[in-house]
Design a protein around this motif. Structure first.
Motif, PDB file in Angstrom:
ATOM      1  N   ALA A 162      24.958  52.418  31.433  1.00  0.00           N
ATOM      2  CA  ALA A 162      25.625  51.632  32.475  1.00  0.00           C
ATOM      3  C   ALA A 162      26.993  51.175  31.984  1.00  0.00           C
ATOM      4  N   SER A 163      28.010  51.367  32.802  1.00  0.00           N
ATOM      5  CA  SER A 163      29.345  50.884  32.466  1.00  0.00           C
ATOM      6  C   SER A 163      29.395  49.378  32.681  1.00  0.00           C
ATOM      7  N   PRO A 164      30.275  48.697  31.946  1.00  0.00           N
ATOM      8  CA  PRO A 164      30.410  47.255  32.180  1.00  0.00           C
ATOM      9  C   PRO A 164      30.912  46.991  33.603  1.00  0.00           C
ATOM     10  N   ILE A 165      30.470  45.893  34.154  1.00  0.00           N
ATOM     11  CA  ILE A 165      30.907  45.467  35.481  1.00  0.00           C
ATOM     12  C   ILE A 165      32.129  44.576  35.276  1.00  0.00           C
ATOM     13  N   LEU A 166      33.269  44.986  35.823  1.00  0.00           N
ATOM     14  CA  LEU A 166      34.548  44.305  35.626  1.00  0.00           C
ATOM     15  C   LEU A 166      35.122  43.821  36.945  1.00  0.00           C
ATOM     16  N   SER A 167      35.872  42.729  36.884  1.00  0.00           N
ATOM     17  CA  SER A 167      36.645  42.282  38.043  1.00  0.00           C
ATOM     18  C   SER A 167      37.881  43.182  38.172  1.00  0.00           C
ATOM     19  N   ALA A 168      38.534  43.126  39.325  1.00  0.00           N
ATOM     20  CA  ALA A 168      39.774  43.887  39.517  1.00  0.00           C
ATOM     21  C   ALA A 168      40.818  43.462  38.483  1.00  0.00           C
ATOM     22  N   LYS A 169      40.883  42.163  38.215  1.00  0.00           N
ATOM     23  CA  LYS A 169      41.843  41.645  37.234  1.00  0.00           C
ATOM     24  C   LYS A 169      41.584  42.246  35.855  1.00  0.00           C
TER      25      LYS A 169
END
Length: 183
Positions: A162-169
């Motif tokens: 699973a890839s890390p879940i990131l904000s747009a920022k």
């Protein structure tokens, strides 16, 4: 309180004395006098923050150009891999990072003084992170460094499936070598 040094002298791990029995536990999460004696920080904390994130969320690497913040991080629920990156241009440890597991089980805290970018990755199913800051949030001057910048080389405990879940920022974070720095 026990202070554990890291390879970056200004960043330390704090282990509070935990008193536990069959009913549960008690510990002082912060004692200004003892914190100053053990870390040398005599300033004030002006803001407390509380975030909740699910597994695989990665927040960071954040810092502010104006009103830079020192942070005292701890976890009330779950576990995170917490990271500080030295972004002080004239520091002998510039570009180096410190990471440690903070959890509601180990009660550890990480002291990150001004001059560092901060981020964390949620290891548990859910995590609630509490942190004190030495200055107020200043959204106009907040910046984000690329979480996986190869020049920094943080060894995040990211699950291969699973890839890390990131904000747009955070997806728009820049490499350290092109980051706008204040120091």
């Amino acid at each position: 309180m026990n202070v554990i040094p890291t390879h970056i002298p200004d960043v330390v791990i704090i282990e509070p004395k935990v008193f536990g029995d069959s009913r549960g536990f008690f510990f002082e999460s912060f004692n200004k006098r003892e914190f100053a004696e053990k870390t040398g920080f005599t300033g004030e904390f002006v803001q407390d923050n509380h975030s909740r994130s699910r597994q695989n969320v990665l927040r960071g690497l954040h810092y502010q150009l104006q009103q830079p913040q020192g942070k005292l991080i701890r976890v009330a629920l779950g576990s995170i891999f917490d990271v500080a990156v030295d972004i002080r241009k004239n520091s002998p440890t510039f570009g180096q990072w410190v990471g440690c597991l903070l959890s509601s089980e180990n009660h550890r805290q990480l002291w990150i003084p001004v001059g560092f970018a901060h981020g964390f990755f949620v290891v548990s199913e859910m995590a609630e992170v509490l942190y004190k800051t030495t200055d107020y949030y200043h959204p106009q001057s907040e910046r984000s460094i690329q979480w996986d910048d190869p020049d920094i080389g943080i060894d995040w405990p990211v699950n291969d499936t699973a890839s890390p879940i990131l904000s747009a920022k955070d997806r728009a974070g820049v490499p350290l070598k092109s980051a706008e720095l204040f120091v």
